[in-house]
Motif scaffolding. Structure first.
Motif, short mmCIF file in Angstrom:
data_model
loop_
_atom_site.label_atom_id
_atom_site.label_comp_id
_atom_site.label_asym_id
_atom_site.label_seq_id
_atom_site.Cartn_x
_atom_site.Cartn_y
_atom_site.Cartn_z
N LEU A 31 0.84 -1.21 0.00
CA LEU A 31 0.00 0.00 0.00
C LEU A 31 0.87 1.26 0.00
O LEU A 31 0.60 2.22 -0.73
N ALA A 32 1.92 1.26 0.80
CA ALA A 32 2.76 2.45 0.92
C ALA A 32 3.47 2.76 -0.40
O ALA A 32 3.58 3.91 -0.82
N ARG A 33 3.94 1.71 -1.09
CA ARG A 33 4.66 1.94 -2.34
C ARG A 33 3.70 2.39 -3.45
O ARG A 33 4.05 3.26 -4.25
N ALA A 34 2.52 1.80 -3.47
CA ALA A 34 1.53 2.24 -4.46
C ALA A 34 1.16 3.70 -4.19
O ALA A 34 0.97 4.50 -5.13
N ASN A 35 1.09 4.03 -2.92
CA ASN A 35 0.74 5.40 -2.54
C ASN A 35 1.80 6.39 -3.03
O ASN A 35 1.48 7.45 -3.57
N THR B 4 9.91 -6.25 4.43
CA THR B 4 8.94 -5.27 3.94
C THR B 4 8.75 -4.07 4.86
O THR B 4 8.19 -3.07 4.45
N LEU B 5 9.23 -4.15 6.11
CA LEU B 5 9.14 -2.97 6.97
C LEU B 5 10.33 -2.03 6.75
O LEU B 5 10.27 -0.86 7.12
N ASP C 48 12.50 4.12 0.76
CA ASP C 48 11.48 5.18 0.73
C ASP C 48 10.17 4.81 1.43
O ASP C 48 9.33 5.68 1.66
N VAL C 49 9.99 3.53 1.79
CA VAL C 49 8.81 3.19 2.59
C VAL C 49 9.20 2.57 3.94
O VAL C 49 8.34 2.09 4.67
N ALA C 50 10.49 2.55 4.24
CA ALA C 50 10.94 1.96 5.50
C ALA C 50 10.25 2.65 6.67
O ALA C 50 10.02 3.86 6.64
N ILE C 51 9.88 1.86 7.71
CA ILE C 51 9.12 2.46 8.80
C ILE C 51 9.97 3.38 9.66
O ILE C 51 9.47 4.12 10.49
N GLU C 52 11.27 3.34 9.45
CA GLU C 52 12.13 4.35 10.06
C GLU C 52 13.41 4.43 9.23
O GLU C 52 13.76 3.48 8.53
#
Lengths: 258, 298, 170
Positions: free
Chosen positions: B85-89, B154-155, B160-164
């Protein structure tokens, strides 16, 4: 190509009504002039086609006559039942009476009423890309993608409910990028729901037991032996529940069979 | 506080323990987790080819659904869903041409430009709930339990979508710390578990799964936490096989991070749902005197 | 063999042929004995393949200088038929049959460890995806969903099936 000759085709059904306006339609690429008031099915018969397959109930419920068409100057595909969709000028159409979709073999008596069992019979479910072409193709306006999602999420009851209007025409499968047989999967879901999950109607079960135990044998026997005139008379005079009566507010005078 | 969340298909069936523990914990903290009213499978993996836009449609459709119901933020629990979802976003935010093509294709939906924020539950705990609040609400401290945080891929990847940010504060370690546990660093915490290759190339996946478990065990971990049902399948459900083939020396209890959250908040078995975990997980916590009972169901 | 001065075109860029052919002795190709020389010429280089891989992946595959960090970091490399570095080299040389014929891209778990570690900033996961798709798009399946045992389907989390079918079926 020279200008098409206006011709009145001789089918075995529709006859051009006096003064009726005709419009051109294209069936599998060939132009026909047909009365503008007809459904696609009747127009095709008017044009001389004879249905061996691709026609069934003619009442919009059997799913035998799904038709794909385009409108002039529009890239979009439209879908409808030939027996329900009225012709439009310059529509391009073809029927898809059958689509070779995968149908799993199972014994409904032995199946476990859980989502995993459905997933195992139709693993291609997981090839869905949510493109929504299935929903766009459905002539019954079923939210196909939503029920496929519900099945993947394991919600059998929701999938059964959403897919209830499906008539098994197969248009969803014909447009599916993941090659899913949506309608067959939905049928399995409804079968499982009906057999194992839906609450049973207790009053129905009670009545079936009564019938099986012979409670109505005598009455049925009398009816079978009755002459036609008498049968017709008692049928017409039978007590009927009035329309729109509130639940539980009406009882017949004769309660011997309840 | 009401928060929209996207569960994902697996959380509705095989990973009910990931979901139930999170929803119950949030209720205990006064956060009302509300599942999106309408959603489909996110697609689980991000499509990487430049011309392959159709595979972005699934996650984008979910984001449209979230936007349509008025949500500005959607929280995910499953790492794979989060990543997809984050990458599509990001794609919908940053790539004007692809955004237009995807929106045009989905002509039946509202146009989307990346309006919704995709947040993983760990970041929600850190940024919205806050570690201090969480710490103050802990009723059954993990009491120094040595817990290894397994991030998987995946976290944390791609960046660019890493949670930190890379080299950040290690959000999962902070989480364990807030619950009163002792975070255990181990070398394989971001090594991929083999993911979907457990189906196509199980021998390759099993090899790396064994390495991850051994790495955590030898670093002194008594338990391992994670946030992805596929990692859980590989790292927990495959352990028995790895022990019998000699790839790992002993089993290591594996939990979803939300389960330890529910336990630390003092919630009962119907919240922590340990009945869905592998054998040994309940026994380990029982031995530590946590009030967990096997076989209990909601 | 290609004359030293003949340029090889790929992705609209011009590379001296020598730069491409030099480290060939390190390139072990399936069906050849180890370290056997292979012939690279204008005839064997599939420019269209190089271009397709570059376009689909959005990566400049010629940035790769063969350090091998990708394979070293890759969790699946132990079971890979050909290491990612070799796939990159063969792709640079337009060796379509060797690249597409290798199971490597189908053993990739799309974990992006290679991409995160590449000192040249190549997103190798995207290159692997491009290589995969060039095979899958010929209506080829690397795993047949209908043949996965029912018990396996029942046991696996949905995300495993979805992701595996996305990466390995057409």
């Amino acid at each position: 190509m020279s200008a098409p000759v206006k011709q009145v085709a001789t089918g075995d059904r529709a006859i051009l009504p006096e003064g009726a306006k005709t419009i051109p339609i294209f069936v599998m690429g060939k132009r026909y002039e047909v009365p503008e008031t007809l459904t696609i099915m009747k127009a095709m018969e008017y044009a001389g086609f004879k249905f061996l397959r691709g026609a069934g109930c003619r009442g919009g419920i059997c799913g035998a006559c799904p038709t794909v068409y385009r409108r002039e100057g529009d890239y979009k595909l439209y879908f409808g039942l030939a027996c329900q969709t009225v012709v439009e000028p310059n529509m391009y159409l073809a029927q898809i009476p059958f689509y070779p979709a995968n149908r799993a073999v199972y014994d409904i008596e032995k199946i476990e009423p859980v989502a995993d069992a459905i997933h195992a019979l139709y693993p291609e479910l997981f090839r869905c890309v949510a493109c929504n072409n299935c929903t766009k193709a459905c002539p019954m306006h079923v939210e196909v993608l939503d029920y496929i999602s519900a099945i993947k999420q394991g919600d059998i009851a929701r999938a059964a409910r959403i897919s209830f209007d499906c008539i098994q025409c197969g248009m969803c499968a014909s447009r599916c990028m993941g090659e899913l047989p949506q309608y067959h999967i939905a049928q399995l879901v409804r079968r499982i729901y009906g057999k194992y999950i839906q609450p049973k109607a207790e009053h129905l079960q009670k009545r079936v037991t009564q019938i099986e135990s012979g409670r109505y044998d005598k009455a049925l026997d009398e009816l079978q032996k009755m002459d036609h005139a008498r049968l017709e008379k008692i049928y017409k005079e039978r007590e009927r529940e009035p329309d729109m009566v509130p639940l539980g507010a009406w009882m017949p005078k004769d309660t011997q069979y309840l | 506080m009401k928060v929209s969340y996207y569960p994902g298909c697996t959380l509705k069936t095989k990973a009910k323990n990931l979901e139930d523990a999170a929803v119950s914990s949030m209720a205990a903290l006064g956060v009302d987790f509300q599942e999106l009213q309408r959603w489909n499978c996110c697609g689980a993996v991000h499509s990487l080819a430049d011309d392959d836009l159709i595979h972005h449609v699934a996650p984008v459709r979910d984001l449209v659904r979230a936007m349509d119901q008025g949500s500005r933020q959607v929280v995910t629990l499953c790492s794979m869903c989060y990543n997809t979802l984050a990458r599509a976003n990001l794609l919908m935010r940053n790539d004007e041409v692809k955004r237009k093509t995807i929106n045009d294709f989905m002509s039946e939906e509202t146009d989307y430009h990346g309006e919704v924020e995709v947040v993983h539950f760990l970041n929600f705990l850190r940024d919205t709930v806050g570690w201090d609040t969480l710490r103050s609400r802990v009723k059954a401290s993990l009491n120094g339990m040595k817990v290894a945080s397994y991030y998987g891929c995946t976290l944390v990847r791609p960046a660019d979508v890493a949670i930190e940010p890379a080299g950040g504060g290690k959000v999962m370690n902070e989480f364990i710390d807030a619950l009163g546990g002792s975070p255990v660093d181990f070398a394989a915490s971001t090594v991929c578990c083999g993911s979907y290759q457990i189906l196509a190339h199980p021998e390759a996946a099993l090899e790396v799964i064994g390495r991850i478990i051994e790495s955590a065990s030898s670093a002194g971990a008594e338990a391992l936490i994670l946030s992805c049902p596929l990692c859980e399948y590989n790292l927990a459900k495959k352990q028995a096989e790895l022990v019998s083939s000699g790839k790992i020396s002993k089993k290591l209890p594996v939990y979803y991070f939300t389960q330890l959250l529910a336990i630390a908040l003092g919630l009962g078995p119907e919240a922590s749902r340990l009945d869905l975990n592998e054998a040994g997980s309940v026994e380990f916590l029982k031995a530590k005197n946590f009030p967990v009972e096997s076989g209990a169901r909601a | 063999m290609l004359p030293e001065t003949a340029p090889v075109r790929a992705c609209g860029l011009v590379y001296p042929a020598r730069a491409l052919t030099e480290p060939l002795c390190f390139l072990n190709v399936k069906g050849k004995r180890k370290n056997m020389p292979i012939e690279i010429s204008e005839k064997t280089i599939k420019h269209e393949f190089i271009e397709k891989v570059s376009q689909l992946s959005g990566q400049d595959i010629f940035k790769c200088f063969q350090c091998g960090t990708c394979g070293g970091a890759c969790p699946m490399s132990g079971q890979m038929e050909t290491l990612p570095r070799r796939i990159m080299r063969m792709a640079q040389l337009g060796m379509e049959e060797n690249v597409s014929g290798s199971e490597t891209s189908f053993t990739c778990a799309s974990c992006h460890t290679c991409s995160a570690n590449c000192p040249r900033g190549i997103d190798l996961a995207r290159v692997m995806e491009a290589v995969r798709l060039l095979t899958l798009r010929k209506n080829v399946n690397k795993i047949n969903p209908s043949k996965v045992p029912a018990e396996t389907v029942r046991e696996l989390p949905q995300i495993a099936l979805v992701s595996c079918f996305r990466k390995l079926t057409s």
